[in-house]
Design a protein around this motif. Structure first.
Motif, PDB file in Angstrom:
ATOM      1  N   HIS A  80      21.788 -19.156 -35.158  1.00  0.00           N
ATOM      2  CA  HIS A  80      21.229 -19.949 -34.064  1.00  0.00           C
ATOM      3  C   HIS A  80      22.398 -20.460 -33.238  1.00  0.00           C
ATOM      4  CE1 HIS A  80      18.371 -22.494 -31.929  1.00  0.00           C
ATOM      5  NE2 HIS A  80      19.334 -23.405 -31.940  1.00  0.00           N
ATOM      6  N   VAL A  81      22.263 -20.338 -31.927  1.00  0.00           N
ATOM      7  CA  VAL A  81      23.303 -20.807 -31.017  1.00  0.00           C
ATOM      8  C   VAL A  81      22.795 -22.040 -30.281  1.00  0.00           C
ATOM      9  CG1 VAL A  81      24.789 -20.229 -29.057  1.00  0.00           C
ATOM     10  CG2 VAL A  81      24.116 -18.427 -30.682  1.00  0.00           C
ATOM     11  N   ILE A  82      23.531 -23.114 -30.395  1.00  0.00           N
ATOM     12  CA  ILE A  82      23.230 -24.310 -29.612  1.00  0.00           C
ATOM     13  C   ILE A  82      23.892 -24.104 -28.258  1.00  0.00           C
ATOM     14  CG2 ILE A  82      23.559 -26.800 -29.435  1.00  0.00           C
ATOM     15  CD1 ILE A  82      23.472 -26.770 -32.559  1.00  0.00           C
ATOM     16  N   ASP A  83      23.054 -23.957 -27.256  1.00  0.00           N
ATOM     17  CA  ASP A  83      23.501 -23.582 -25.915  1.00  0.00           C
ATOM     18  C   ASP A  83      24.252 -24.733 -25.263  1.00  0.00           C
ATOM     19  OD1 ASP A  83      23.799 -22.674 -23.303  1.00  0.00           O
ATOM     20  OD2 ASP A  83      21.788 -21.793 -23.238  1.00  0.00           O
ATOM     21  N   THR A  84      25.554 -24.598 -25.135  1.00  0.00           N
ATOM     22  CA  THR A  84      26.383 -25.666 -24.577  1.00  0.00           C
ATOM     23  C   THR A  84      26.164 -25.848 -23.075  1.00  0.00           C
ATOM     24  OG1 THR A  84      28.229 -24.106 -24.390  1.00  0.00           O
ATOM     25  CG2 THR A  84      28.180 -25.543 -26.335  1.00  0.00           C
ATOM     26  N   ARG A  85      25.423 -24.940 -22.464  1.00  0.00           N
ATOM     27  CA  ARG A  85      25.071 -25.149 -21.057  1.00  0.00           C
ATOM     28  C   ARG A  85      24.003 -26.225 -20.938  1.00  0.00           C
ATOM     29  NH1 ARG A  85      23.567 -19.090 -19.808  1.00  0.00           N
ATOM     30  NH2 ARG A  85      22.421 -19.615 -21.702  1.00  0.00           N
ATOM     31  N   HIS A  86      23.272 -26.492 -22.025  1.00  0.00           N
ATOM     32  CA  HIS A  86      22.219 -27.504 -22.027  1.00  0.00           C
ATOM     33  C   HIS A  86      22.654 -28.794 -22.707  1.00  0.00           C
ATOM     34  CE1 HIS A  86      19.345 -24.572 -20.586  1.00  0.00           C
ATOM     35  NE2 HIS A  86      19.777 -23.752 -21.509  1.00  0.00           N
ATOM     36  N   TYR A  87      23.620 -28.700 -23.602  1.00  0.00           N
ATOM     37  CA  TYR A  87      24.084 -29.866 -24.342  1.00  0.00           C
ATOM     38  C   TYR A  87      25.580 -30.007 -24.152  1.00  0.00           C
ATOM     39  CZ  TYR A  87      19.701 -29.173 -26.872  1.00  0.00           C
ATOM     40  OH  TYR A  87      18.390 -29.001 -27.201  1.00  0.00           O
TER      41      TYR A  87
END
Length: 137
Positions: A37-44
């Motif tokens: 799972h990738v936590i999208d750094t564009r959103h966070y």
């Protein structure tokens, strides 16, 4: 035919279908599944000691729960599952991890969390940017 299967998940219905396909292929070929799972750094963003840090922590907790569910389902089916959670741009991280583990195939949900009528943008970008086999379910 397959020894290493990469299964990126975002928790969507499409991912649930892809999970069953990835585990089925692993069972059929005796392969290992790498769930990620990738936590999208564009959103966070990731500033220290802020409200956004709490939101990021919640996203990480959700990711770990998603991955734990895949591991549990794999165990029930007799399939070895390794989990990986990271931060970044999803398609870039998926391709990089596929390269790191030398994945034979990437099995992804055709429609993710943000797209309901067409192929998800992450799947589309992975298909465009990798030479590895990709199965969009």
């Amino acid at each position: 035919m397959y020894e290493t299967i990469l299964f990126p998940t975002d928790g969507s219905e499409g991912s649930a279908r892809a999970e069953q396909t990835a585990l089925g292929l692993a069972d059929q070929f005796g392969a290992e599944v790498h769930a990620m799972h990738v936590i999208d750094t564009r959103h966070y963003s990731e500033p220290a000691l802020s409200a956004m840090e709490l939101v990021t922590d919640e996203a990480e907790d959700r990711a770990m729960d998603l991955l734990a569910d895949v591991i549990d389902t794999g165990e029930e089916r007799g399939v070895e599952v390794t989990s990986h959670c990271c931060h970044g741009v999803p398609h870039d991280e998926i391709i990089a991890y596929a390269d790191d583990i030398d994945a034979d195939i990437i099995v992804m949900g055709y429609r993710g969390q943000t797209h309901s009528q067409k192929m998800g943008s992450v799947v589309d970008r992975v298909l465009q940017d990798t030479e590895r086999q990709v199965l969009a379910v």
